[in-house]
Enzyme design. Structure first.
Site, PDB file in Angstrom:
ATOM      1  N   GLN A  38      -1.992   2.114   9.898  1.00 16.07           N
ATOM      2  CA  GLN A  38      -0.659   2.404   9.448  1.00 16.07           C
ATOM      3  C   GLN A  38       0.217   3.252  10.186  1.00 16.07           C
ATOM      4  OE1 GLN A  38      -3.835   2.528   7.875  1.00 16.07           O
ATOM      5  NE2 GLN A  38      -3.826   2.209   5.646  1.00 16.07           N
ATOM      6  N   ARG A  78       0.799  -1.291  -0.046  1.00 18.33           N
ATOM      7  CA  ARG A  78      -0.017  -0.204   0.020  1.00 18.33           C
ATOM      8  C   ARG A  78       0.897   1.239   0.038  1.00 18.33           C
ATOM      9  NH1 ARG A  78       2.351   1.910   3.996  1.00 18.33           N
ATOM     10  NH2 ARG A  78       0.674   3.465   3.935  1.00 18.33           N
ATOM     11  N   GLY A  79       0.317   2.223  -0.212  1.00 19.63           N
ATOM     12  CA  GLY A  79       1.179   3.535  -0.364  1.00 19.63           C
ATOM     13  C   GLY A  79       1.176   3.859  -1.789  1.00 19.63           C
ATOM     14  N   ALA A  80       0.764   5.145  -2.284  1.00 18.61           N
ATOM     15  CA  ALA A  80       0.746   5.541  -3.654  1.00 18.61           C
ATOM     16  C   ALA A  80       1.805   5.166  -4.483  1.00 18.61           C
ATOM     17  CB  ALA A  80       0.584   7.001  -3.814  1.00 18.61           C
ATOM     18  N   ASP A  97      -2.042  10.744  -1.949  1.00 20.28           N
ATOM     19  CA  ASP A  97      -2.275   9.725  -2.923  1.00 20.28           C
ATOM     20  C   ASP A  97      -2.613  10.389  -4.150  1.00 20.28           C
ATOM     21  OD1 ASP A  97      -3.032   8.551  -0.113  1.00 20.28           O
ATOM     22  OD2 ASP A  97      -2.650   6.933  -1.348  1.00 20.28           O
ATOM     23  N   LYS A 118      -4.763   9.514   3.385  1.00 23.16           N
ATOM     24  CA  LYS A 118      -5.547   8.946   4.199  1.00 23.16           C
ATOM     25  C   LYS A 118      -6.844   9.636   5.060  1.00 23.16           C
ATOM     26  CE  LYS A 118      -5.155   5.579   4.612  1.00 23.16           C
ATOM     27  NZ  LYS A 118      -6.206   4.761   3.671  1.00 23.16           N
TER      28      LYS A 118
HETATM   29  C1  LIG Z   1       3.626   7.687   0.152  1.00 18.52           C
HETATM   30  S1  LIG Z   1       1.883   7.703  -0.226  1.00 18.52           S
HETATM   31  C2  LIG Z   1       1.203   6.996   1.196  1.00 18.52           C
HETATM   32  C3  LIG Z   1      -0.155   7.237   1.300  1.00 18.52           C
HETATM   33  O1  LIG Z   1      -0.814   6.199   1.286  1.00 18.52           O
HETATM   34  C4  LIG Z   1      -1.547   5.851   2.209  1.00 18.52           C
HETATM   35  O2  LIG Z   1      -2.837   5.017   1.988  1.00 18.52           O
HETATM   36  P1  LIG Z   1      -2.865   3.682   1.936  1.00 18.52           P
HETATM   37  O3  LIG Z   1      -2.219   3.108   3.263  1.00 18.52           O
HETATM   38  O4  LIG Z   1      -4.482   3.238   2.116  1.00 18.52           O
HETATM   39  O5  LIG Z   1      -2.482   3.115   0.743  1.00 18.52           O
HETATM   40  C5  LIG Z   1      -1.458   6.932   2.984  1.00 18.52           C
HETATM   41  O6  LIG Z   1      -2.650   7.746   2.520  1.00 18.52           O
HETATM   42  C6  LIG Z   1      -0.253   7.364   2.704  1.00 18.52           C
HETATM   43  O7  LIG Z   1      -0.452   8.910   3.023  1.00 18.52           O
END
Ligand SMILES: CSC[C@H]1O[C@H](OP(=O)(O)O)[C@H](O)[C@@H]1O
EC number: 5.3.1.23
Length: 346
Positions: free
Chosen positions: A194, A45-47, A235, A246
């Site tokens: 997270q 996960r993470g963009a 994101d 998030k």
């Molecule tokens: C470096 S982008 C990280 C960004 O992604 C996370 O969302 P997710 O854990 O649902 O993929 C969150 O928005 C983070 O800031």
């Protein structure tokens, strides 16, 4: 730092972030479907990390398409790419990575082995580029950090959300590497934690003092002067500088403005989407209500429903600056973002 994902021969190995911090296990992905499973379940996960995973998944898809006719092969690959694009809607890096692989295929050699090698190399380049971009971003962002600072962050925008080093946590790392005395407050970040699970784990691993706080504590902590600045990831950033991140980020930004705390967003230019004019047009992923209704062995009242938007949008007027690999971008963001994107190839 343990790798977020990597190639092992012809297999994509993905660190299963759902199991962290208790267990460090990897999922072996031998086909695109398995990579999509990892993206949808937030094993990865993470963009930026999602973008690299998508590129690697498309290499697996390319290998699986056995059509000999180049036109028919390309048509089938494009169809697979659109399946990958739909894995999660908000992080623009996913679509950016898919488009980058599609553009490569458009001009690729017709020989299957050469074409596959080209796609594989592109996915490896994307991974290496991401780390370099994050280090550059960290250097720019570290200049904004006082010699002694407590930095509040939300969710995880660290090494685990990228190919390595991190975006928001890249700024933290670079500030610490520059000799600054840094402490981190990590919002736990419900529902999937997270912050408490991943950001805290990364900071402990780095030897950077970290305290976990419940999401609702942000205002109280700032009112006591315990937060010097906020740095979060993104994101998707719209052309006007509105920031999707998030769920809960908007609340952090509001509290930061209320208390005069600088609120910075750290993101690569690949997260800036000039085709989306403003944040109200960013698709916000709605996830399974079960993520909200059950927590640490307890449950919400039976019969209750749940609202589970995975992201929110912080209006650009609450953003102090956007830290990128090319520098720190200041308002008016519609102009500074356009200029930065024009200079960059992303
Ligand atoms: C470096 S982008 C990280 C960004 O992604 C996370 O969302 P997710 O854990 O649902 O993929 C969150 O928005 C983070 O800031």
């Amino acid at each position: 730092m343990i790798p977020t994902l990597y190639w092992q021969d012809d297999v994509v190995m993905i660190l299963d972030q759902r199991k962290l911090p208790a267990r460090t296990t990897f999922i072996a992905c031998r086909d695109m479907k398995r990579v999509i499973y990892c993206i949808k379940t937030l094993a990865v996960r993470g963009a930026p990390a999602i973008g690299v995973a998508a590129a690697m998944g498309l290499v697996l898809a390319a290998k699986a398409v056995k059509l000999k006719d180049p036109a028919k092969w390309a048509e089938r690959f494009r169809a697979q790419a659109e399946v990958m694009r739909a894995a999660r809607p908000t992080a623009v890096n996913l679509g950016w990575a898919v488009d980058r692989m599609l553009a490569l295929v458009a001009g690729a050699p017709e020989d299957p082995a050469e074409r596959l090698a080209l796609l594989r190399r592109e996915s490896e380049m994307m991974l290496a580029e991401d780390v370099a971009i994050n280090r550059a971003m960290g250097r720019h962002g570290a200049k904004l950090v006082p010699k002694r600072a407590t930095i509040l962050t939300h969710c995880n925008a660290g090494s685990l959300a990228t190919g390595g080093y991190g975006t928001a946590l890249g700024v933290v790392r670079a500030a610490a590497e520059a000799g600054k005395q840094i402490k981190v407050i990590a919002d736990e970040t419900r529902p999937l934690l997270q912050g408490a699970r991943l950001t805290a784990w990364e900071m402990v691993d780095e030897g950077i003092p970290v305290a976990v706080a419940v999401d609702g504590a942000v205002g109280a902590l700032m009112s006591k002067g315990l937060v010097d600045l906020c740095v979060v990831g993104a994101d998707r950033i719209a052309a006007n500088g509105d920031v999707a991140n998030k769920i809960g980020t908007f609340n952090v930004a509001l509290q930061a403005r209320r208390h005069g705390v600088p609120f910075y967003v750290a993101a690569p230019l690949s997260t800036v989407d000039m085709d989306t004019p403003s944040g109200d047009l960013i698709p916000i992923e709605e996830r399974d209500p079960a993520e909200v209704l059950a927590f640490a062995g307890s449950r919400a009242a039976p019969g209750a429903e749940a609202l589970n938007p995975a992201f929110d949008v912080t209006p650009n007027d609450l953003v102090s600056a956007i830290i990128t690999e090319v520098g720190v971008l200041r308002p008016p963001f519609n102009r500074s973002l356009a200029a930065a994107k024009a200079q960059s190839l992303t």
